[in-house]
Design an enzyme around this catalytic site. Sequence first.
Site, mmCIF file in Angstrom:
data_model
loop_
_atom_site.group_PDB
_atom_site.id
_atom_site.type_symbol
_atom_site.label_atom_id
_atom_site.label_comp_id
_atom_site.label_asym_id
_atom_site.label_seq_id
_atom_site.Cartn_x
_atom_site.Cartn_y
_atom_site.Cartn_z
ATOM 1 N N ARG A 46 0.940 -1.205 -0.188
ATOM 2 C CA ARG A 46 0.019 0.074 -0.163
ATOM 3 C C ARG A 46 0.952 1.304 0.053
ATOM 4 N NH1 ARG A 46 -2.905 -3.335 3.768
ATOM 5 N NH2 ARG A 46 -2.088 -2.207 5.544
ATOM 6 N N LYS A 136 -13.230 14.017 5.475
ATOM 7 C CA LYS A 136 -14.507 13.473 4.928
ATOM 8 C C LYS A 136 -15.208 12.490 5.587
ATOM 9 C CE LYS A 136 -14.641 9.858 2.263
ATOM 10 N NZ LYS A 136 -14.632 8.834 0.978
ATOM 11 N N GLU A 177 -20.672 13.493 2.764
ATOM 12 C CA GLU A 177 -20.814 12.692 1.368
ATOM 13 C C GLU A 177 -21.796 11.902 1.867
ATOM 14 O OE1 GLU A 177 -17.606 9.890 0.829
ATOM 15 O OE2 GLU A 177 -18.603 9.211 -1.233
ATOM 16 N N LYS A 219 -20.053 16.186 -1.245
ATOM 17 C CA LYS A 219 -19.658 14.960 -2.187
ATOM 18 C C LYS A 219 -20.915 14.296 -2.402
ATOM 19 C CE LYS A 219 -16.436 11.477 -2.839
ATOM 20 N NZ LYS A 219 -14.887 11.236 -2.672
HETATM 21 P P1 13P Z 1 -15.561 6.523 -5.620
HETATM 22 O O1 13P Z 1 -15.209 7.745 -6.756
HETATM 23 O O2 13P Z 1 -14.607 5.340 -6.177
HETATM 24 O O3 13P Z 1 -17.031 6.258 -5.532
HETATM 25 O O4 13P Z 1 -14.825 6.749 -4.344
HETATM 26 C C1 13P Z 1 -14.994 7.957 -3.702
HETATM 27 C C2 13P Z 1 -15.015 7.912 -2.409
HETATM 28 O O5 13P Z 1 -14.435 8.544 -1.747
HETATM 29 C C3 13P Z 1 -16.242 7.245 -1.826
HETATM 30 O O6 13P Z 1 -16.267 7.326 -0.499
#
Ligand code: 13P
Length: 339
Positions: A46, A136, A177, A219
């Site tokens: 990773r 986030k 999000e 988001k």
């Molecule tokens: P994806 O664009 O792969 O959906 O991932 C964005 C993300 O941060 C999901 O929490």
Amino acid sequence: MDIETMSRTAEALVAPGKGILAADESHPTMAKRLAAIGLESSESVRQTYRGMLLGTPGLSEFISGVILFDETIRQRTPDGTPIPELLRRQGIIPGIKVDGGIKPLAGFPGEVATEGLDGLRARLADYASLGARFAKWRAVIRIDGALPSATCIETHAHALARYAALAQEAGLTPIVEPEVLMNGSHTAQRCAEVTVTVLRAVYEQLGHQHVVLEASLLKPNMVLPGVDCPHQVSDEEVGRLTIRTLRQAVPAAVPGLVFLSGGQSDEQATARLAAINRQGPQPWQCSFSFGRALQGPVLRAWAGEETNRGAAQAALLHRARLNSLARSGEYAPSMEAVS
Ligand code: 13P
């Protein structure tokens, strides 16, 4: 808390022509991504992969910020540079995923809640001291028959607002999000209805909990038919429906939307972001915070081989540049062939 600084961070993250690279996969998710290219997930794999990703020369031309995972924000490059410092030197803003992932919502089969509020104040302070400037938190809402339930939506809205208020207290710009999943056979219209209900609940809670919208970003998911829906729609229709839906529920005080890709192919996500940006001027910047749609081609080009480093970084720059062009609506599928 310094609202001015957090607002400036929000604005910088959605500066014209730039977007966010989401590289905050949890260990199980990263294991899945690496397994797809035949690799076992270990800390050193990773570290090598993400070090290569984040060290891509020229990345800051198209990428304003990177969302890191807990492990990565504490890692260093082989020459000893802390990862947040590696980003800062390139003019890229380091961010951090602070939720603890999704777990079944007790009493509501088939639905989930996001964990991680306990101890969040201390973790946010720790991340701020490590150099994070934004955070986030992801809520996950599934459409299936009568789902989502009102309880699921309220639970997520409340947690998102608790998180966002704590992030601002710690001086970190919160990215909120609420992801309505594209899994299932529902229509785009149903996705629009659920998305608007979710966003109204989220902004009501953000208001109740005194979150300063100017110092936050949203988001959102794009408004799409479920992947198994027989009635798929054009990219232009996705753009139209997405903007119409978000205009019903997202306050103009929010500086920007950074769309998630959510399992769309990389080319689809870019084409639809361009269609969104062709819908005319909006109260907010319409940008991207893609995980899979930016990293998919990179992982395939890298395949775990040091000799593929240059090709993998070129794949990332190519995708980032096309998404940058989608911000102004200039992207066309014919640009895919030119690398
Ligand atoms: P994806 O664009 O792969 O959906 O991932 C964005 C993300 O941060 C999901 O929490």
